[in-house]
Design an enzyme around this catalytic site. Structure first.
Site, PDB file in Angstrom:
ATOM      1  N   SER A   3       0.823  -1.215   0.000  1.00  0.00           N
ATOM      2  CA  SER A   3       0.000   0.000   0.000  1.00  0.00           C
ATOM      3  C   SER A   3       0.857   1.265   0.000  1.00  0.00           C
ATOM      4  CB  SER A   3      -0.915   0.015   1.225  1.00  0.00           C
ATOM      5  OG  SER A   3      -1.670  -1.173   1.302  1.00  0.00           O
TER       6      SER A   3
HETATM    7  N1  SAH Z   1      -0.420  -5.023   4.053  1.00  0.00           N
HETATM    8  C1  SAH Z   1       0.326  -5.364   2.850  1.00  0.00           C
HETATM    9  C2  SAH Z   1      -0.376  -5.001   1.560  1.00  0.00           C
HETATM   10  C3  SAH Z   1      -1.647  -5.694   1.404  1.00  0.00           C
HETATM   11  S1  SAH Z   1      -2.161  -6.116  -0.226  1.00  0.00           S
HETATM   12  C4  SAH Z   1       1.710  -4.749   2.866  1.00  0.00           C
HETATM   13  O1  SAH Z   1       2.042  -4.008   3.796  1.00  0.00           O
HETATM   14  O2  SAH Z   1       2.481  -5.041   1.944  1.00  0.00           O
HETATM   15  C5  SAH Z   1      -3.471  -7.174   0.317  1.00  0.00           C
HETATM   16  C6  SAH Z   1      -3.008  -8.549   0.710  1.00  0.00           C
HETATM   17  O3  SAH Z   1      -4.135  -9.227   1.248  1.00  0.00           O
HETATM   18  C7  SAH Z   1      -2.526  -9.383  -0.472  1.00  0.00           C
HETATM   19  O4  SAH Z   1      -1.251  -9.876  -0.229  1.00  0.00           O
HETATM   20  C8  SAH Z   1      -3.564 -10.489  -0.573  1.00  0.00           C
HETATM   21  O5  SAH Z   1      -3.042 -11.721  -1.029  1.00  0.00           O
HETATM   22  C9  SAH Z   1      -4.057 -10.592   0.868  1.00  0.00           C
HETATM   23  N2  SAH Z   1      -5.368 -11.200   1.031  1.00  0.00           N
HETATM   24  C10 SAH Z   1      -6.432 -11.089   0.214  1.00  0.00           C
HETATM   25  N3  SAH Z   1      -7.480 -11.779   0.712  1.00  0.00           N
HETATM   26  C11 SAH Z   1      -7.058 -12.343   1.875  1.00  0.00           C
HETATM   27  C12 SAH Z   1      -7.680 -13.192   2.844  1.00  0.00           C
HETATM   28  N4  SAH Z   1      -8.943 -13.601   2.706  1.00  0.00           N
HETATM   29  N5  SAH Z   1      -6.936 -13.556   3.923  1.00  0.00           N
HETATM   30  C13 SAH Z   1      -5.641 -13.169   4.063  1.00  0.00           C
HETATM   31  N6  SAH Z   1      -5.007 -12.375   3.166  1.00  0.00           N
HETATM   32  C14 SAH Z   1      -5.704 -11.974   2.087  1.00  0.00           C
END
Ligand code: SAH
Length: 220
Positions: A67
């Site tokens: 993000s």
């Molecule tokens: N917080 C992260 C960026 C998040 S991008 C950082 O600091 O880099 C969103 C992430 O959520 C992705 O890696 C995606 O694979 C994950 N995601 C999506 N759905 C999810 C779920 N149901 N449970 C756990 N992770 C999930």
């Protein structure tokens, strides 16, 4: 000015531009100090390291993104973290948000649904010396009941609605920070506060654009 200082300045500018929505002129100095400390460049693929301090999201593979720094800082601030807190993150991605939280609280639990991202993030966080982060590969819709209740929960993927298990795993007085809405549309960043008597108080903070929460919404 170093690139990381420039990133902090960009965050301050964004805070200023959005102050009417977010209801404050500045973020918690402790949050800004954590943003200054965590080496964001180490959370990006080698070929994209030059984008580390740009105030925007950056691809991390598997269709996911790390993000924008301002959004990481804002979500961290909205959690109002205290040093003794235990925080749960859904959506580890690169591990960057978890690392920022780990600078501020006692313990961070983080879940990631995409196996290679979970493995890479676990290796990265251990290499960087973070000992107070525990990572699990699972569908975070159901939270992580074993370590509940949490002082704060942050979801870094857009959910169509607020997952009930996350509300249940929040301490009274705790906060859930989550983008709510449909993928491809602007979502509302919401803060749900569980009051001491177990009631809920929800506040919409800002329009945001996140990748979707995937998985079977609990089925894993
Ligand atoms: N917080 C992260 C960026 C998040 S991008 C950082 O600091 O880099 C969103 C992430 O959520 C992705 O890696 C995606 O694979 C994950 N995601 C999506 N759905 C999810 C779920 N149901 N449970 C756990 N992770 C999930």
């Amino acid at each position: 000015m170093t690139q990381r200082q420039a990133m902090l300045r960009d965050i301050e500018i964004e805070v200023e531009l959005t102050r009417h929505s977010i209801g404050k002129d500045a973020l918690d100095p402790r949050v800004m100090a954590a943003m200054a400390k965590v080496p964001r460049e180490r959370f990006l693929p080698d070929s994209l390291r030059h984008l580390a301090f740009r105030d925007g999201p950056v691809p991390i593979g598997h269709g996911q993104t790390i993000s924008q720094p301002y959004i990481v800082a804002l979500m961290t601030d909205l959690l109002a973290p205290e040093p003794g807190d235990t925080i749960l993150e859904i959506g580890t991605g690169s591990g960057y948000q978890a690392a920022v939280l780990a600078e501020l609280v006692q313990r961070v639990y983080t879940t990631e649904i995409v196996e290679p991202l979970a493995t890479e993030a676990a290796e990265r966080l251990s290499r960087l010396g973070y000992r107070n982060i525990e990572l699990r590969r699972c569908d975070g819709y159901g939270g992580w009941p074993e370590h509940a209740p949490y002082d704060g929960i942050v979801v870094t993927a857009a959910a169509p609605h607020i997952p009930q298990p996350l509300i249940e795993q929040l301490k009274p007085g705790g906060r859930l920070v989550i983008p709510v809405g449909l993928p491809g549309e602007i979502q509302e960043l919401e803060v749900v506060e569980k009051t001491k008597d177990g009631g809920l108080h929800t506040r919409q903070v800002l329009g945001v654009a996140f990748v979707p929460l995937t998985g079977g919404h609990g089925a894993d």
